[in-house]
Design a protein around this motif. Structure first.
Motif, PDB file in Angstrom:
ATOM      1  N   LEU A 154       0.829  -1.199   0.000  1.00 35.66           N
ATOM      2  CA  LEU A 154       0.000   0.000   0.000  1.00 35.66           C
ATOM      3  C   LEU A 154       0.867   1.253   0.000  1.00 35.66           C
ATOM      4  N   LEU A 155       1.936   1.225   0.793  1.00 35.40           N
ATOM      5  CA  LEU A 155       2.848   2.371   0.844  1.00 35.40           C
ATOM      6  C   LEU A 155       3.527   2.584  -0.508  1.00 35.40           C
ATOM      7  N   LYS A 156       3.868   1.492  -1.162  1.00 29.05           N
ATOM      8  CA  LYS A 156       4.523   1.568  -2.471  1.00 29.05           C
ATOM      9  C   LYS A 156       3.582   2.106  -3.546  1.00 29.05           C
ATOM     10  N   SER A 157       2.336   1.667  -3.510  1.00 22.70           N
ATOM     11  CA  SER A 157       1.403   1.982  -4.597  1.00 22.70           C
ATOM     12  C   SER A 157       0.736   3.346  -4.465  1.00 22.70           C
ATOM     13  N   ASP A 158       0.774   3.927  -3.268  1.00 23.51           N
ATOM     14  CA  ASP A 158       0.000   5.142  -3.009  1.00 23.51           C
ATOM     15  C   ASP A 158       0.908   6.248  -2.475  1.00 23.51           C
ATOM     16  N   SER A 159       1.308   7.157  -3.339  1.00 25.45           N
ATOM     17  CA  SER A 159       2.211   8.234  -2.931  1.00 25.45           C
ATOM     18  C   SER A 159       1.574   9.174  -1.914  1.00 25.45           C
ATOM     19  N   GLY A 160       0.246   9.200  -1.867  1.00 25.07           N
ATOM     20  CA  GLY A 160      -0.423  10.054  -0.890  1.00 25.07           C
ATOM     21  C   GLY A 160      -0.119   9.664   0.544  1.00 25.07           C
ATOM     22  N   LEU A 161       0.241   8.411   0.755  1.00 22.17           N
ATOM     23  CA  LEU A 161       0.580   7.941   2.095  1.00 22.17           C
ATOM     24  C   LEU A 161       2.000   8.336   2.501  1.00 22.17           C
ATOM     25  N   GLU A 190       3.470  11.406   2.131  1.00 20.62           N
ATOM     26  CA  GLU A 190       3.635  12.851   2.169  1.00 20.62           C
ATOM     27  C   GLU A 190       4.779  13.233   3.107  1.00 20.62           C
ATOM     28  N   GLY A 191       5.716  14.027   2.598  1.00 20.96           N
ATOM     29  CA  GLY A 191       6.834  14.476   3.414  1.00 20.96           C
ATOM     30  C   GLY A 191       7.970  13.485   3.517  1.00 20.96           C
ATOM     31  N   LEU A 192       7.842  12.309   2.889  1.00 23.11           N
ATOM     32  CA  LEU A 192       8.891  11.296   2.909  1.00 23.11           C
ATOM     33  C   LEU A 192       9.675  11.335   1.600  1.00 23.11           C
ATOM     34  N   PRO A 193      10.871  10.739   1.564  1.00 19.87           N
ATOM     35  CA  PRO A 193      11.641  10.703   0.314  1.00 19.87           C
ATOM     36  C   PRO A 193      10.911   9.963  -0.791  1.00 19.87           C
ATOM     37  N   TRP A 221      10.098   7.137  -3.546  1.00 19.76           N
ATOM     38  CA  TRP A 221      10.081   5.699  -3.299  1.00 19.76           C
ATOM     39  C   TRP A 221      11.401   5.025  -3.654  1.00 19.76           C
ATOM     40  N   ALA A 222      12.082   5.497  -4.694  1.00 20.02           N
ATOM     41  CA  ALA A 222      13.344   4.878  -5.095  1.00 20.02           C
ATOM     42  C   ALA A 222      14.360   4.894  -3.958  1.00 20.02           C
ATOM     43  N   GLY A 223      14.354   5.947  -3.173  1.00 22.88           N
ATOM     44  CA  GLY A 223      15.281   6.037  -2.056  1.00 22.88           C
ATOM     45  C   GLY A 223      14.711   5.541  -0.749  1.00 22.88           C
ATOM     46  N   LEU A 224      13.429   5.232  -0.744  1.00 17.39           N
ATOM     47  CA  LEU A 224      12.738   4.855   0.492  1.00 17.39           C
ATOM     48  C   LEU A 224      12.424   3.367   0.569  1.00 17.39           C
ATOM     49  N   SER A 225      12.404   2.698  -0.570  1.00 16.98           N
ATOM     50  CA  SER A 225      11.841   1.343  -0.640  1.00 16.98           C
ATOM     51  C   SER A 225      12.535   0.353   0.280  1.00 16.98           C
ATOM     52  N   ARG A 226      13.867   0.372   0.342  1.00 14.78           N
ATOM     53  CA  ARG A 226      14.565  -0.614   1.161  1.00 14.78           C
ATOM     54  C   ARG A 226      14.301  -0.388   2.651  1.00 14.78           C
ATOM     55  N   LEU A 227      14.301   0.859   3.052  1.00 18.29           N
ATOM     56  CA  LEU A 227      14.022   1.151   4.462  1.00 18.29           C
ATOM     57  C   LEU A 227      12.572   0.805   4.791  1.00 18.29           C
ATOM     58  N   ALA A 228      11.659   1.105   3.868  1.00 13.50           N
ATOM     59  CA  ALA A 228      10.251   0.757   4.078  1.00 13.50           C
ATOM     60  C   ALA A 228      10.074  -0.760   4.171  1.00 13.50           C
ATOM     61  N   ALA A 229      10.827  -1.493   3.364  1.00 10.05           N
ATOM     62  CA  ALA A 229      10.748  -2.952   3.416  1.00 10.05           C
ATOM     63  C   ALA A 229      11.253  -3.485   4.752  1.00 10.05           C
ATOM     64  N   ALA A 230      12.325  -2.880   5.269  1.00 12.53           N
ATOM     65  CA  ALA A 230      12.873  -3.311   6.554  1.00 12.53           C
ATOM     66  C   ALA A 230      11.891  -3.039   7.685  1.00 12.53           C
ATOM     67  N   ALA A 234      -6.035   8.569   6.571  1.00 14.15           N
ATOM     68  CA  ALA A 234      -6.272   9.480   7.691  1.00 14.15           C
ATOM     69  C   ALA A 234      -5.125   9.400   8.692  1.00 14.15           C
ATOM     70  N   PHE A 235      -4.683   8.187   8.997  1.00 12.41           N
ATOM     71  CA  PHE A 235      -3.600   8.007   9.951  1.00 12.41           C
ATOM     72  C   PHE A 235      -2.290   8.571   9.415  1.00 12.41           C
ATOM     73  N   ALA A 236      -1.975   8.282   8.153  1.00 10.54           N
ATOM     74  CA  ALA A 236      -0.747   8.794   7.551  1.00 10.54           C
ATOM     75  C   ALA A 236      -0.748  10.321   7.509  1.00 10.54           C
ATOM     76  N   GLY A 237      -1.914  10.910   7.221  1.00 16.14           N
ATOM     77  CA  GLY A 237      -2.007  12.364   7.195  1.00 16.14           C
ATOM     78  C   GLY A 237      -1.803  12.984   8.564  1.00 16.14           C
ATOM     79  N   MET A 238      -2.339  12.344   9.584  1.00 12.29           N
ATOM     80  CA  MET A 238      -2.144  12.838  10.942  1.00 12.29           C
ATOM     81  C   MET A 238      -0.679  12.734  11.359  1.00 12.29           C
TER      82      MET A 238
END
Length: 264
Positions: free
Chosen positions: A125-132, A134-137, A139-148, A177-181
């Motif tokens: 879900l995090l990978k497919s939806d950039s709206g989640l 917001e304010g993060l790097p 995806w190309a630079g975030l994917s490995r950390l998100a996977a961990a 809603a949670f990601a936005g908060m």
């Protein structure tokens, strides 16, 4: 909207999200709530991460170096992702694992499959939806950390398809809603206070950090300070001369910057 009206709306938003359970197996040896809300579990984990990095400076330095960021920025990024580590639990298929806590807004629980890996669901879900994100790097630079972070149970997450069926519109809306908060709440920190039986996240870290600090101490997660230097005889109670390798181990100098330095 007035500030009071905005605060009331924010409070209502947090309260609405408490219907999603994160842990639903309470201890049987003492009275306890039947479930722990997902959002509070998520914030608990974020608080532990923030306190752990604050009390283990060498870990924070190594992490920042690996990410190519300043320590403050690296800490903020990791804490934010830790708060999203169980994003996959907003899914209908996860919430259906505890029928007693299933939200009727998902529709009928009948025929809802619970054969579901929430780590892979959250990652997907995090990978497919950039709206989640917001304010993060990007995806190309975030994917490995998100996977961990999402794969925190020890197995790398997989990319799942058909997320609409897995999450249902109700789950996806709640995840947004949670990601936005969180985007508004972190990295400035948060406090979890008790009011009318509902814990409300606020602008500064206090209660959550206090509880996290206690949990980290009791778990022994912070490296202990180095013990005073002891001779071979003091350590072994043997009265013969140590071998060359033992003498070397006792006398070799250690790089100070390679040692963890815990803070109380």
């Amino acid at each position: 909207m007035t500030k009071r009206g905005a605060d009331a709306a924010l409070d209502a938003g947090w309260r609405d999200l408490t219907t999603f359970w994160g842990k639903a197996r309470p201890p049987v040896d003492r009275p306890s709530p039947s479930y722990h809300p997902l959002i509070f579990h998520s914030l608990d984990v974020a608080a532990v991460g923030q306190v752990l990095l604050a009390r283990w400076p060498s870990l924070a330095r190594h992490l920042a170096a690996a990410l190519g960021l300043e320590i403050e920025a690296a800490t903020a990024l990791v804490v934010r992702l830790l708060a999203l580590h169980d994003l996959g639990k907003f899914a209908r298929r996860f919430q259906a694992k505890s029928p007693a806590h299933y939200d009727s807004n998902f529709g009928s629980i009948e025929h809802v499959s619970t054969d579901y890996d929430h780590a892979s669901g959250g990652f997907s879900l995090l990978k497919s939806d950039s709206g989640l994100r917001e304010g993060l790097p990007e995806w190309a630079g975030l994917s490995r950390l998100a996977a961990a972070v999402t794969g925190h149970h020890g197995a790398p997450p997989r990319t799942l398809s058909d997320l609409r069926a897995i999450f249902h519109r109700h789950g996806t809306t709640a995840a947004h809603a949670f990601a936005g908060m969180l985007a508004a709440l972190l990295p400035s920190g948060f406090i979890i206070s008790i009011r009318r039986g509902v814990r409300k996240p606020c602008a500064v870290l206090a209660y959550g950090r206090e509880q996290a600090g206690r949990a980290i101490y009791e778990a022994g997660a912070i490296p202990a300070a180095s013990a005073p230097l002891r001779t071979f005889a003091e350590l072994t109670w043997l009265d013969f001369e140590p071998s060359l390798i033992r003498r070397w181990a006792a006398e070799v100098s250690l790089r100070k910057d390679s040692l963890p330095r815990p803070r109380n």
